[in-house]
Structures are given as structure tokens and as C-alpha cells.
Design an enzyme around this catalytic site. Sequence first.
Site, PDB file in Angstrom:
ATOM      1  N   GLU A 280      10.136  -8.312   3.617  1.00 44.47           N
ATOM      2  CA  GLU A 280       8.791  -8.902   3.721  1.00 44.47           C
ATOM      3  C   GLU A 280       8.583  -9.486   5.112  1.00 44.47           C
ATOM      4  OE1 GLU A 280       6.558  -8.275   1.419  1.00 44.47           O
ATOM      5  OE2 GLU A 280       8.215  -7.271   0.391  1.00 44.47           O
ATOM      6  N   TRP A 283       7.619  -6.705   7.194  1.00 43.64           N
ATOM      7  CA  TRP A 283       6.184  -6.348   7.047  1.00 43.64           C
ATOM      8  C   TRP A 283       5.348  -7.179   8.009  1.00 43.64           C
ATOM      9  CZ3 TRP A 283       3.274  -2.598   5.128  1.00 43.64           C
ATOM     10  CH2 TRP A 283       3.801  -1.770   4.138  1.00 43.64           C
ATOM     11  N   TRP A 311     -20.310   1.116   2.377  1.00 45.40           N
ATOM     12  CA  TRP A 311     -20.121  -0.120   1.630  1.00 45.40           C
ATOM     13  C   TRP A 311     -21.464  -0.545   1.040  1.00 45.40           C
ATOM     14  CZ3 TRP A 311     -15.245  -0.676   0.804  1.00 45.40           C
ATOM     15  CH2 TRP A 311     -14.318  -0.328   1.770  1.00 45.40           C
ATOM     16  N   ASN A 346       0.898 -13.276  -3.522  1.00 46.43           N
ATOM     17  CA  ASN A 346       0.705 -11.961  -2.892  1.00 46.43           C
ATOM     18  C   ASN A 346       0.196 -10.892  -3.860  1.00 46.43           C
ATOM     19  OD1 ASN A 346       1.080  -9.959  -0.695  1.00 46.43           O
ATOM     20  ND2 ASN A 346       2.612  -9.143  -2.097  1.00 46.43           N
ATOM     21  N   TRP A 364     -14.538  -4.593   3.235  1.00 44.38           N
ATOM     22  CA  TRP A 364     -13.308  -5.406   3.298  1.00 44.38           C
ATOM     23  C   TRP A 364     -13.414  -6.530   4.316  1.00 44.38           C
ATOM     24  CZ3 TRP A 364     -10.960  -5.305   8.091  1.00 44.38           C
ATOM     25  CH2 TRP A 364     -11.257  -4.217   8.927  1.00 44.38           C
ATOM     26  N   TRP A 387      -5.756  -6.474   3.961  1.00 47.37           N
ATOM     27  CA  TRP A 387      -7.105  -6.014   3.578  1.00 47.37           C
ATOM     28  C   TRP A 387      -7.273  -4.520   3.802  1.00 47.37           C
ATOM     29  CZ3 TRP A 387     -10.702  -7.760   0.478  1.00 47.37           C
ATOM     30  CH2 TRP A 387     -10.584  -9.085   0.060  1.00 47.37           C
TER      31      TRP A 387
END
Length: 468
Positions: A280, A283, A311, A346, A364, A387
Site C-alpha cells: 500500500e 501504491w 458526465w 479505503n 469524478w 478517483w
Amino acid sequence: MRGLNNPPVLHWFRRDLRLHDNPALQSAHRRHEGRMLPVYIQSAWRGSHPWTGPARQAALCASLAALEQSLQAAGTRLTIRRGGAVEELRRLLEETGARELYFNRSPDPWGRELEERVEAMARQIGAQVHPFHEVTALPPETVRTGSGEAFRVFTPFARAWLKHEIPAPLPAPGRFAPPPPRLRTLPLPTLADWDLPAPPVVALTGEPAALRRLETFLSGPVSRYAAERDIPSLEATSRLSVDLRWGTLSIRLAVQRCREALAAARSAEARTGVQKFLDELIWREFYMALLWRWPNVLEEEFQAEYRHLQWQPNPAALERWKAGATGFPIVDAGMRQLAATGWMHNRVRMIVAMFLTKDLHIDWREGEAHFLQSLADGEAASNNGGWQWSASTGADAAPYFRIQNPWSQSARFDPEGLYIRAWVPELRGLPPALLHMPPSAPLVPGYPRPIVDHARERAVALELYRRR
Ligand SMILES: Cc1cc2nc3c(=O)[nH]c(=O)nc-3n(C[C@H](O)[C@H](O)[C@H](O)COP(=O)(O)OP(=O)(O)OC[C@H]3O[C@@H](n4cnc5c(N)ncnc54)[C@H](O)[C@@H]3O)c2cc1C
């Protein structure tokens, strides 16, 4: 006071609010035998800001207060000014006669742009700048493909990242010379300075708290991390994100302590837990490297083919999503946890993000901004990465046709409804099964019916992405 006889050098604290493993601070201290002035320039906006809000600013205030205590214990203090960094640093350089400015670089384009202006100002007045890197364990351009490009996919990035040696963390510097007498400073910032309301909960932060949190997590809970990190009702994750956001914890120290924990692990469970945790952290490194290489992701979709998605702006639905009133209990629980604490689990961040983009078809960027304004750990790179992952537009994103079903997600990760009941108290009396399926009648008076039909909106989303 102008141009002291024996001028100090300046260390400009930014998001590196600690003494341990702080490369710019350490170098300034070592090269100038502690004759250095730690400064912080407080931003002067008021009311609202596009990429921060009360929770993150409260964490900043608490971290600065802790830093001030540590600096006082080491013989100096934080000199605080308020305004534009370029003008205030120029003033401080002139007032003290300092000719050298040390700082750690920012990972995001706004911070980088500011650095360029600070560097130009320093050149103009003949001062030297010494920029360092600390926000990621490896400077963002270090991990490259065989052909020297930045990685676009996480797994090969992580494999390459793991082959690099991470420099050992630096110790905290020793004593500092006292600040020049009569040098003006401001009181520690408070939320009122930005006209911000107090958030309901302020994360316990600052360097000593961050170091304790890391040690506590690695000394036990990390063994359960791999198995339990997806269960939002459990306190199974490290809660180090705010510490990493404000730099009250060094990422290199976190990585080093993980490696030591890995070497000392006595069970397969402990080893898997530490490895997953390290994953993580990687990441985070990956998203920082992406933002460094492609800062345009803050404006547009990483994947060019999705830049013209249709959108569907819907202010009323957006407000219900923000307020935790969508009628999808798991989504509402997450949004209410965010509003109440400035943090969201998360797994639930992924659920609410996918819900906004795939069920409500809302851009988003609306969700990204709301998160940055609400989270205490709001971080441009990880937030944008999360996102764009959820919207299926990112570098290494969820494929658009794999749309998570919020009902089955909540059945899977919160089967007993413990998380939902903690954050949506009006649903406390209901049997768990009712929380994970579209209701045929209102669940309880006052709790809304689902704002949309997931099956229908899934089909709409697939069509929107296909037509892109
Ligand atoms: C839509 C969305 C938005 C997000 N926005 C942010 C954000 O603004 N700031 C932020 O720090 N994280 C963000 N994340 C990532 C992740 O949700 C948080 O880092 C994590 O929940 C923080 O809790 P923790 O420290 O207990 O995490 P742990 O599970 O203990 O993880 C340890 C650390 O690893 C890093 N990390 C964990 N997961 C991720 C991830 N998916 N991407 C990048 N780094 C990760 C964080 O630094 C975290 O503190 C976002 C994820 C999504 C899906």
C-alpha cells in the site's frame, strides 16, 4: 532589524513537519552547525479552498504545534509568517541577512510552481537555494521502465521499486542556535485564521504521535492487516495517512521499519500482513510518480480515450451523495464517516467513488474536490489516483465494465451491518439482510429510498462508456 552580523540559514518547513529523517533540515543543520532558522509561511486565503478544508487544516495546526514543541526543546522556535511564500521568504531573507534557503520539494504541480517562483526570487536577490526530496521513499523519477519511461501500471512499478535501495533514514538534528533576537513571529495558526469551522474530530497528529502510531501498528495489528483491511467496521488499518500527508512521519522510516518487521516476523500471517502494508505504501509511491510525470491528470482523464465521456451534472444528487442521504446504506455510512471524522475507510472510498461515477454518472472531479475539502489526509496524488481508478479513466484503473454493485459490496464487507449501523443510526434496529438489498418499502421513516436503481444505472454507465 536588517542583515545580522552572523546570519543564519533558513529552513522553510512545508509538508515535512518533523525533525527525524528530514533531509533539507538535516543538511542545513549539519553544514551550518545548528545556526539555522526554521520558518513556516502560513497561507492567507479565507473561507474556502479548492483543495483543502477544516479537517486537513486542523491536522496541520496540530502538527505545527507539535513541531514547535520539539523545536523549543532543541533550543529554537518556529518563526511563522502569513502571506505569499515568495514575498514572506524574501522578507525573511532580507531581515536576517540569510543567504541560503533549504527546503524539501513538493510532489504536486501547485507546490512545484511555487518553488519555481521562490527559486527565481532567490536568484534575483543573490540567495542560494538547496532543494531536497523527502515526500516519497524514492524520488519520483527514480523508478523507470527498461526504456527509461515512467511506469503506467502498478505491478511492474512495484517490482522495479522493490529492487531499489532506499536510503537509511537520517536522525533528528541536535541542538539549534536560538533565533535572532527581536525577529518577528506570529502565533501558531488556528482554524479561525482561515475562517474555517472546527471539524467534529481532530486527528491526533504531530511527530511523536505519528512515530507511536507506526510502532504500535507494526508491533501487532499489522499481522491481521491482510485479512482485515477490507472490513470497514474494524480498526484494522494503520491510520498513518494523515501523518504521511503532513510529513510528521517519514516514509523512508516507515519502509525501513516494515523491512525490519518483515525480518523479525514469526508467522506467515505477520509476514503477509507487513508485505501487504508495504504494498500500500508503494501504491502511494506509484501515484506520486504518476502525478509527477503527468500533472495533467489533475485536469483531465489519464486515458485520452475517456476525455469526452458525457458526465451528467446533477447538483441535487451530488448534494445527497455529499450529505450521506442516497438511500444506499453503505454509501451513506461512508459519506457520514467522512463528514464526521475527516477520514473514510479505503474500501468505502472505492464504493462511494464508483457509486458517484457509475450510478449517478457525475464527473469524478466533483468527488475528487469534495474529498480534498473533507479529508484530513487529502493528498492530490493518491486522491486523484483513487478517483481515476474508480472512474475507470486512470493509468491502472478498474475496467469500465467491471462495475461494483454497492448492495453486494456491503453484503460482502459489512455482512452484519456493523459499519452501517455505526454511521447511519436510524438503521440500527434493522436486521442486516435488509441493509444489503433494494428495499420494497421505506426502511424506516425519515431514511430516503434509494436515489437510483443500480441495475438500470449500470446499463446506462456501460452505454456512456461504450459511446465515449
Ligand atoms: C477515491 C479514493 C480517494 C483517496 N484519497 C486519498 C487521499 O486523499 N489521501 C490518501 O492518503 N489516500 C487516499 N486514498 C487511499 C486510501 O484510501 C487511504 O490512503 C487510506 O484509506 C488511509 O488509511 P490508512 O492510513 O489507515 O491506510 P492503510 O491501509 O494503513 O495504508 C497505509 C498507507 O498506505 C497508503 N495507501 C493505502 N492505500 C492507498 C491507495 N489506494 N493509494 C495510495 N496510497 C495508499 C497511505 O499512505 C496509507 O496511509 C484514496 C482512495 C480512494 C479509493
